[in-house]
Write a protein that holds these residues in place. Sequence first.
Motif, PDB file in Angstrom:
ATOM      1  N   SER A  17      10.455 -16.199 -15.844  1.00 61.94           N
ATOM      2  CA  SER A  17      10.025 -17.446 -15.203  1.00 61.94           C
ATOM      3  C   SER A  17      11.219 -18.358 -14.935  1.00 61.94           C
ATOM      4  N   ALA A  18      12.147 -18.410 -15.898  1.00 64.53           N
ATOM      5  CA  ALA A  18      13.328 -19.258 -15.731  1.00 64.53           C
ATOM      6  C   ALA A  18      14.191 -18.796 -14.563  1.00 64.53           C
ATOM      7  N   TYR A  19      14.176 -17.494 -14.272  1.00 62.02           N
ATOM      8  CA  TYR A  19      14.908 -16.959 -13.134  1.00 62.02           C
ATOM      9  C   TYR A  19      14.153 -17.153 -11.819  1.00 62.02           C
ATOM     10  N   GLY A  20      12.939 -17.684 -11.890  1.00 66.35           N
ATOM     11  CA  GLY A  20      12.143 -17.878 -10.685  1.00 66.35           C
ATOM     12  C   GLY A  20      11.251 -16.704 -10.340  1.00 66.35           C
ATOM     13  N   HIS A  21      11.079 -15.782 -11.273  1.00 63.44           N
ATOM     14  CA  HIS A  21      10.202 -14.631 -11.045  1.00 63.44           C
ATOM     15  C   HIS A  21       8.816 -14.910 -11.619  1.00 63.44           C
ATOM     16  N   GLU A  22       7.885 -14.031 -11.327  1.00 60.95           N
ATOM     17  CA  GLU A  22       6.507 -14.188 -11.804  1.00 60.95           C
ATOM     18  C   GLU A  22       6.174 -13.057 -12.780  1.00 60.95           C
ATOM     19  N   PRO A  23       6.171 -13.353 -14.084  1.00 53.38           N
ATOM     20  CA  PRO A  23       5.913 -12.284 -15.059  1.00 53.38           C
ATOM     21  C   PRO A  23       4.424 -12.058 -15.310  1.00 53.38           C
ATOM     22  N   HIS A  24       4.096 -10.815 -15.616  1.00 54.30           N
ATOM     23  CA  HIS A  24       2.745 -10.447 -16.042  1.00 54.30           C
ATOM     24  C   HIS A  24       2.889  -9.577 -17.288  1.00 54.30           C
ATOM     25  N   VAL A  25       2.336 -10.007 -18.415  1.00 54.80           N
ATOM     26  CA  VAL A  25       2.427  -9.261 -19.671  1.00 54.80           C
ATOM     27  C   VAL A  25       1.142  -8.469 -19.874  1.00 54.80           C
ATOM     28  N   VAL A  26       1.287  -7.181 -20.094  1.00 56.39           N
ATOM     29  CA  VAL A  26       0.132  -6.289 -20.225  1.00 56.39           C
ATOM     30  C   VAL A  26       0.295  -5.458 -21.490  1.00 56.39           C
ATOM     31  N   ASP A  27      -0.755  -5.360 -22.302  1.00 54.03           N
ATOM     32  CA  ASP A  27      -0.763  -4.523 -23.497  1.00 54.03           C
ATOM     33  C   ASP A  27      -1.172  -3.110 -23.085  1.00 54.03           C
ATOM     34  N   ARG A  78      -0.526   9.016 -20.280  1.00 55.39           N
ATOM     35  CA  ARG A  78      -0.964   9.100 -18.892  1.00 55.39           C
ATOM     36  C   ARG A  78      -2.444   8.780 -18.709  1.00 55.39           C
ATOM     37  N   LEU A  79      -3.192   8.655 -19.813  1.00 53.33           N
ATOM     38  CA  LEU A  79      -4.568   8.187 -19.704  1.00 53.33           C
ATOM     39  C   LEU A  79      -4.626   6.748 -19.193  1.00 53.33           C
ATOM     40  N   ALA A  80      -3.518   6.024 -19.334  1.00 50.09           N
ATOM     41  CA  ALA A  80      -3.466   4.650 -18.836  1.00 50.09           C
ATOM     42  C   ALA A  80      -2.835   4.564 -17.453  1.00 50.09           C
ATOM     43  N   ALA A  81      -2.534   5.709 -16.844  1.00 54.88           N
ATOM     44  CA  ALA A  81      -1.759   5.712 -15.605  1.00 54.88           C
ATOM     45  C   ALA A  81      -2.471   4.998 -14.464  1.00 54.88           C
ATOM     46  N   ASP A  82      -3.737   5.312 -14.247  1.00 53.51           N
ATOM     47  CA  ASP A  82      -4.449   4.717 -13.109  1.00 53.51           C
ATOM     48  C   ASP A  82      -4.538   3.202 -13.233  1.00 53.51           C
ATOM     49  N   ARG A  83      -4.801   2.712 -14.428  1.00 50.84           N
ATOM     50  CA  ARG A  83      -4.917   1.266 -14.609  1.00 50.84           C
ATOM     51  C   ARG A  83      -3.572   0.574 -14.399  1.00 50.84           C
ATOM     52  N   LEU A  84      -2.490   1.216 -14.849  1.00 52.73           N
ATOM     53  CA  LEU A  84      -1.185   0.601 -14.643  1.00 52.73           C
ATOM     54  C   LEU A  84      -0.812   0.581 -13.163  1.00 52.73           C
ATOM     55  N   ASP A  89       0.074  -2.283  -7.940  1.00 51.54           N
ATOM     56  CA  ASP A  89      -0.258  -2.462  -6.524  1.00 51.54           C
ATOM     57  C   ASP A  89      -0.936  -3.799  -6.264  1.00 51.54           C
ATOM     58  N   ARG A  90      -1.895  -4.144  -7.116  1.00 49.30           N
ATOM     59  CA  ARG A  90      -2.670  -5.361  -6.880  1.00 49.30           C
ATOM     60  C   ARG A  90      -1.829  -6.618  -7.041  1.00 49.30           C
ATOM     61  N   LEU A  91      -0.912  -6.601  -8.017  1.00 46.03           N
ATOM     62  CA  LEU A  91      -0.087  -7.780  -8.293  1.00 46.03           C
ATOM     63  C   LEU A  91       1.248  -7.751  -7.543  1.00 46.03           C
ATOM     64  N   ASP A  92       1.488  -6.689  -6.761  1.00 47.80           N
ATOM     65  CA  ASP A  92       2.729  -6.537  -5.993  1.00 47.80           C
ATOM     66  C   ASP A  92       3.950  -6.646  -6.911  1.00 47.80           C
ATOM     67  N   ILE A  93       3.954  -5.828  -7.952  1.00 50.16           N
ATOM     68  CA  ILE A  93       5.005  -5.842  -8.965  1.00 50.16           C
ATOM     69  C   ILE A  93       6.279  -5.195  -8.418  1.00 50.16           C
ATOM     70  N   ASP A  94       7.455  -5.734  -8.803  1.00 51.01           N
ATOM     71  CA  ASP A  94       8.742  -5.202  -8.362  1.00 51.01           C
ATOM     72  C   ASP A  94       9.435  -4.345  -9.413  1.00 51.01           C
ATOM     73  N   VAL A  95       9.136  -4.558 -10.695  1.00 51.15           N
ATOM     74  CA  VAL A  95       9.764  -3.776 -11.769  1.00 51.15           C
ATOM     75  C   VAL A  95       8.850  -3.828 -12.982  1.00 51.15           C
ATOM     76  N   VAL A  96       8.801  -2.728 -13.729  1.00 52.17           N
ATOM     77  CA  VAL A  96       8.004  -2.660 -14.960  1.00 52.17           C
ATOM     78  C   VAL A  96       8.979  -2.526 -16.138  1.00 52.17           C
TER      79      VAL A  96
END
Length: 348
Positions: A17-27, A78-84, A89-96
Amino acid sequence: MGAGHDTVAAELARRASAYGHEPHVVDVLRLLPYGLGTGLRRCYQASVRHAPWMYAGVYGAFLRGGTGPRPSGVPLARLAADRLTDLVDRLDIDVVVPVFHLAAQLTGHLRSRGGLRVPSAVFLLDFAVHRQWLHPGNDRYLCLTDGAAAEVRRVLGTPAVTTGPVVAPSFLAPAPGAARWQELFAGRAPGRPPVLLSAGAWGAASRPAETARLLARAGYLPVVLCGRNERLLARVSRVPPTVALDWVDDMPGLLAAAYALVDNAAGQTAVQALAAGLPVVGHRPLPGHGAEGVRRMAALGLSELTTDGPALLAALGRLSETGQERTERTARGRALFRRDAMECVADL
């Protein structure tokens, strides 16, 4: 698992956030179907609290390195692959950025198969590199030490950068809350140096009441961090003059007010202590990656590993407030913090 991974993720998100990016934290455990993540967390918690020998067996089979075929974490991850990928795609993420080894297996698998369209930068937050952190599909590894980065490059051939640990800025600055803790400790046991005993967020420790009694007899004030373990809190509260604490919000102030930290896991509490300039002594480590991490910290000169009660007291005795060993240990701990890990993520 526990709170260390969540703490690192939260600090990386703050920096993003401090760098001006939009973070999303996922468990990643919540991305697993059929309640598998909840079951895994409960089993792990029960084993480290009540049957550490069971976790030692799991670690030996699944996580410890070695020759010959070993079980992989990919089939579960890989059971979590589809959700990730749906989230990406939905959040237009640039890096994980995985900060947990199962997530690193997932992103590595997806990147190697073309299922993840954006880079993955693994923040490897353990001192000891176990095999479930490692997948050649990931684009970059961010490591605590040069040794860990070299091991990643040797095993995977993947780019690896030494950044040091990730802690909030308040651990590296003067702590205004220290005076309140000092007043509390002086009121409870005047003249006794307060020694913290860390049991992690889940309050998992080997014979903490026995260690507290040992410290009390030697003239220290045991301060036991019980996390969210109410049974542990009640048990060690009966050991005078011990200060038993549940979840602590002001860790920078507490660490600044203490004489030393007795650690059993080489986890986030240990690196926070290093940032705060508090010496760390490893004692009765948890099995598996806890024991290997504690040994690795000691080998790097960041802490001292003790094998019994007399050795623990001797190690604490060498940490006098004005002594050379304390000064040198503090300097080595602070030197661990090299680069802002988020810089190494953002340039991907």
